[in-house]
Design an enzyme around this catalytic site. Structure first.
Site, PDB file in Angstrom:
ATOM      1  N   TRP A   1      -8.778   9.213  -1.004  1.00  0.00           N
ATOM      2  CA  TRP A   1      -9.375   8.342   0.018  1.00  0.00           C
ATOM      3  C   TRP A   1     -10.778   7.898  -0.367  1.00  0.00           C
ATOM      4  CZ3 TRP A   1      -6.263   6.099   3.215  1.00  0.00           C
ATOM      5  CH2 TRP A   1      -5.087   6.763   3.626  1.00  0.00           C
TER       6      TRP A   1
ATOM      7  N   TRP B   1       0.818  -1.219   0.000  1.00  0.00           N
ATOM      8  CA  TRP B   1       0.000   0.000   0.000  1.00  0.00           C
ATOM      9  C   TRP B   1       0.854   1.272   0.000  1.00  0.00           C
ATOM     10  CZ3 TRP B   1      -4.911   2.011   0.082  1.00  0.00           C
ATOM     11  CH2 TRP B   1      -5.054   3.299   0.624  1.00  0.00           C
ATOM     12  N   MET B   2       0.428   2.262  -0.777  1.00  0.00           N
ATOM     13  CA  MET B   2       1.044   3.597  -0.758  1.00  0.00           C
ATOM     14  C   MET B   2      -0.025   4.655  -0.536  1.00  0.00           C
ATOM     15  SD  MET B   2       2.324   5.632  -4.200  1.00  0.00           S
ATOM     16  CE  MET B   2       3.976   5.040  -4.400  1.00  0.00           C
ATOM     17  N   ASN B   3       0.260   5.624   0.352  1.00  0.00           N
ATOM     18  CA  ASN B   3      -0.480   6.889   0.262  1.00  0.00           C
ATOM     19  C   ASN B   3       0.508   8.048   0.228  1.00  0.00           C
ATOM     20  OD1 ASN B   3      -1.049   5.883   3.218  1.00  0.00           O
ATOM     21  ND2 ASN B   3      -1.550   8.006   3.433  1.00  0.00           N
ATOM     22  N   ASP B   4       0.264   9.127   0.896  1.00  0.00           N
ATOM     23  CA  ASP B   4       0.967  10.402   0.697  1.00  0.00           C
ATOM     24  C   ASP B   4       2.464  10.326   0.358  1.00  0.00           C
ATOM     25  OD1 ASP B   4      -1.361  10.758   2.091  1.00  0.00           O
ATOM     26  OD2 ASP B   4      -0.457  11.776   3.781  1.00  0.00           O
TER      27      ASP B   4
ATOM     28  N   PHE C   1       3.486   8.624  10.493  1.00  0.00           N
ATOM     29  CA  PHE C   1       2.635   9.323   9.528  1.00  0.00           C
ATOM     30  C   PHE C   1       3.466  10.316   8.727  1.00  0.00           C
ATOM     31  CE2 PHE C   1      -2.068   8.876  11.091  1.00  0.00           C
ATOM     32  CZ  PHE C   1      -1.946   7.499  11.059  1.00  0.00           C
ATOM     33  N   SER C   2       2.768  11.087   7.902  1.00  0.00           N
ATOM     34  CA  SER C   2       3.434  11.918   6.894  1.00  0.00           C
ATOM     35  C   SER C   2       4.386  12.954   7.462  1.00  0.00           C
ATOM     36  CB  SER C   2       2.383  12.609   6.034  1.00  0.00           C
ATOM     37  OG  SER C   2       1.866  11.663   5.134  1.00  0.00           O
TER      38      SER C   2
ATOM     39  N   GLU D   1      -5.044  18.593   5.962  1.00  0.00           N
ATOM     40  CA  GLU D   1      -3.919  17.666   6.080  1.00  0.00           C
ATOM     41  C   GLU D   1      -2.770  18.116   5.176  1.00  0.00           C
ATOM     42  OE1 GLU D   1      -5.731  13.450   7.261  1.00  0.00           O
ATOM     43  OE2 GLU D   1      -6.007  13.838   5.137  1.00  0.00           O
TER      44      GLU D   1
ATOM     45  N   GLN E   1       4.022   7.140   2.482  1.00  0.00           N
ATOM     46  CA  GLN E   1       3.271   6.359   3.462  1.00  0.00           C
ATOM     47  C   GLN E   1       3.125   4.950   2.898  1.00  0.00           C
ATOM     48  OE1 GLN E   1       1.454   7.832   6.704  1.00  0.00           O
ATOM     49  NE2 GLN E   1       3.591   8.291   6.251  1.00  0.00           N
TER      50      GLN E   1
HETATM   51  C1  FRU Z   1      -3.351  12.108   4.456  1.00  0.00           C
HETATM   52  C2  FRU Z   1      -3.091  11.421   5.779  1.00  0.00           C
HETATM   53  C3  FRU Z   1      -2.161  12.257   6.621  1.00  0.00           C
HETATM   54  C4  FRU Z   1      -1.537  11.248   7.526  1.00  0.00           C
HETATM   55  C5  FRU Z   1      -1.418  10.045   6.632  1.00  0.00           C
HETATM   56  C6  FRU Z   1      -1.560   8.745   7.324  1.00  0.00           C
HETATM   57  O1  FRU Z   1      -3.633  11.266   3.406  1.00  0.00           O
HETATM   58  O2  FRU Z   1      -4.318  11.186   6.435  1.00  0.00           O
HETATM   59  O3  FRU Z   1      -2.800  13.320   7.280  1.00  0.00           O
HETATM   60  O4  FRU Z   1      -0.301  11.664   8.018  1.00  0.00           O
HETATM   61  O5  FRU Z   1      -2.418  10.180   5.645  1.00  0.00           O
HETATM   62  O6  FRU Z   1      -1.231   7.694   6.488  1.00  0.00           O
END
Ligand code: FRU
Length: 495
Positions: free
Chosen positions: A307, A36-39, A98-99, A224, A55
């Site tokens: 999201w 999984w990848m996010n920010d 987190f980020s 965020e 992330q």
């Molecule tokens: C934004 C967020 C950040 C947080 C991270 C957690 O997409 O909700 O605010 O640090 O993702 O994975």
């Protein structure tokens, strides 16, 4: 000393990535090594290379206890994975890293600042009594050691009434005098968003400076992932608000992105916004970060996902999450303009040019097809004829599938529609944006990679980004009009 949690993540990703073939990844966008990848996090230039962290949850294609993945590149297009940089393995971040962001220290080491998450436990699968605070790790570009003084900013460092639970996503930079500053997002008593400014002489000892900016419930709720910088004589605050309400065709529901342009008062240390706009008008874009390249360019990259559209997940894939193409940004007419970094031109081949082609109904052009494409289409009404009613471009197309971009000059609405892209999920598949044109004349530059499209309108005045997971065999491109449209087309394959 590497913890067992980090060692396990590094071991896992090395083995698991072997089950993903190159052709099942984007060709020139960064995708997660596995899982999984996010920010995007820590987007920076360090020791002669671009670094991008993100992330990361390696073990499943869904969000989990956050790690930081790590990749480096010479040109922002070809990325090399480095070992997982951070794992949730210390007391102040035991429920997630987190980020955050990165900066180089005077002694040549790299400093990462991120949000450590700690909770009292889980109830019904959700973390309970969460505390978020800001932590540091220092490293050499591969291995990072968590700072013994973590956390360096906590609930005592926020203004009265602010949440200790929603306090995250520090973005650091160095000032000309060598000192450091960072902005951090927090949820104030009104439940919406607020950005706080902190300063530090050395990157380790931090103090509260000011409330840099306040949402006051104008744009969504919690803000965020802030980024704050000077650009073309103005100051820019980028942030990603949660829980947006729609506003005309500018802002859509859910998780959105916001660019505020204004001025910074060094006396009061407050930002005064004058102009606001969405950063992206498509479906999949969130949490962008910027860096200042050695040649002075301000370059932005975003999570090419949102999201609210996670159900687009592909059933059997071992990875989920891509970054956008890095975009050079600038300010023109009090707006944020974005343009694919010039490095992408090195991937171009097979140039095809058509000029003054009239489309009246349906048209395919010889050589105009593909799924890794850089194509600019400029359209205008035909001289002496009535203005056309509709222009549409279908791509990633075959008998079964297509994604459509369509434009009606009468109401200035551009629509992206991926409903026929092969998706079997009922998430958002369409989005409309109000775009500018001169009496039906406008231009669009379309970047296609295997699993995405990014459309830059009018030299980057607006961008529409969406992921598409259409079978790669669908590589047709066709033009459809209602009325006569004069077109210039310039197309390259991106290899
Ligand atoms: C934004 C967020 C950040 C947080 C991270 C957690 O997409 O909700 O605010 O640090 O993702 O994975």
């Amino acid at each position: 000393m590497i913890s067992e949690t980090l060692r396990e993540a590094r071991r896992y990703e090395e083995v698991a990535e072997q089950y993903i073939s190159e052709s099942d990844r984007p060709a020139f966008h960064l995708s997660t090594r596995v899982g999984w990848m996010n920010d995007p996090n820590g987007f920076s230039y360090y020791k002669g290379q671009y670094h991008l962290f993100h992330q990361y949850y390696p073990y499943e294609v869904k969000w989990g206890p956050m790690h930081w993945a790590h990749a480096v590149s010479d040109d922002l297009l070809h990325w090399t994975y480095l070992p997982c940089a951070l794992a949730p393995d210390s007391l102040p971040d035991r429920d997630g890293c987190f980020s955050g962001s990165a900066v180089e220290l005077p002694d040549g080491r790299q400093l990462l600042i991120y949000t450590g998450v700690v909770s009292a436990g889980r109830r019904m699968g959700e973390l309970e009594n969460v505390v978020q605070h800001q932590c540091l790790a220092v490293g050499d570009g591969i291995d990072y050691e968590k700072y013994v003084g973590n956390p360096v900013l906590n609930g005592d460092d926020v203004p009265e009434g602010c949440s200790k639970e929603d306090f995250r996503d520090p973005h650091i930079w160095q000032e000309k005098d060598g000192t450091y500053r960072c902005v951090v997002a927090v949820r104030p008593a009104d439940g919406s968003g607020m950005i706080l400014l902190y300063s530090s002489p050395d990157g380790f000892n931090w103090k509260f400076e000011s409330i840099l900016a306040e949402n006051k419930n104008r744009f969504g709720k919690m803000w965020e992932c802030p980024d704050f910088f000077e650009l073309d004589g103005k100051y820019v605050l980028l942030t990603s608000p949660q829980d947006m309400l729609p506003e005309g065709f500018e802002y859509h529901n859910g998780n959105g992105t916001l660019c505020l342009i204004g001025n910074f008062d060094e006396e009061t240390k407050k930002f005064h916004d004058e102009y606001n706009q969405a950063i992206d008008y498509g479906i999949d874009f969130y949490a962008p970060q910027t860096l200042l390249a050695p040649d002075g360019r301000r370059i932005m990259i975003g999570w090419m996902q949102n999201w609210d559209t996670l159900a687009m997940i592909r059933m059997k894939a071992l990875w989920f999450g891509q970054m956008t193409i890095p975009r050079k940004i600038h300010i023109k007419n009090n707006r944020l303009y974005q343009w694919p970094i010039r490095e992408i031109e090195t991937l171009r081949s097979n140039k095809i040019v058509y000029q003054n082609v009239i489309c009246d109904g349906e048209l395919r052009l010889e050589g105009v097809s593909g799924r890794q494409v850089d194509m600019t289409v400029s359209i205008r009404p035909v001289d002496g004829e009535d203005i056309y009613n509709k222009f549409a471009l279908w791509f990633a197309e075959n008998d079964e599938f297509h994604t459509a971009l369509s434009f009606h000059p009468s109401d200035s609405i551009m629509k992206i529609d991926r409903k026929f892209s092969g998706t079997r999920r009922a998430v958002i598949h369409q989005r409309r944006a109000k775009v500018s044109h001169r009496n039906g004349a406008l231009s669009m530059r379309i970047i296609l990679d295997r699993f995405s499209t990014e459309i830059f309108l009018n030299d980057g005045e607006q961008v529409i980004t969406a992921t598409i997971y259409t079978d790669q065999a669908a590589d047709g491109i066709k033009f459809i009009t209602d009325g006569k449209v004069m077109m210039d087309v310039e197309k390259y394959d991106l290899i």
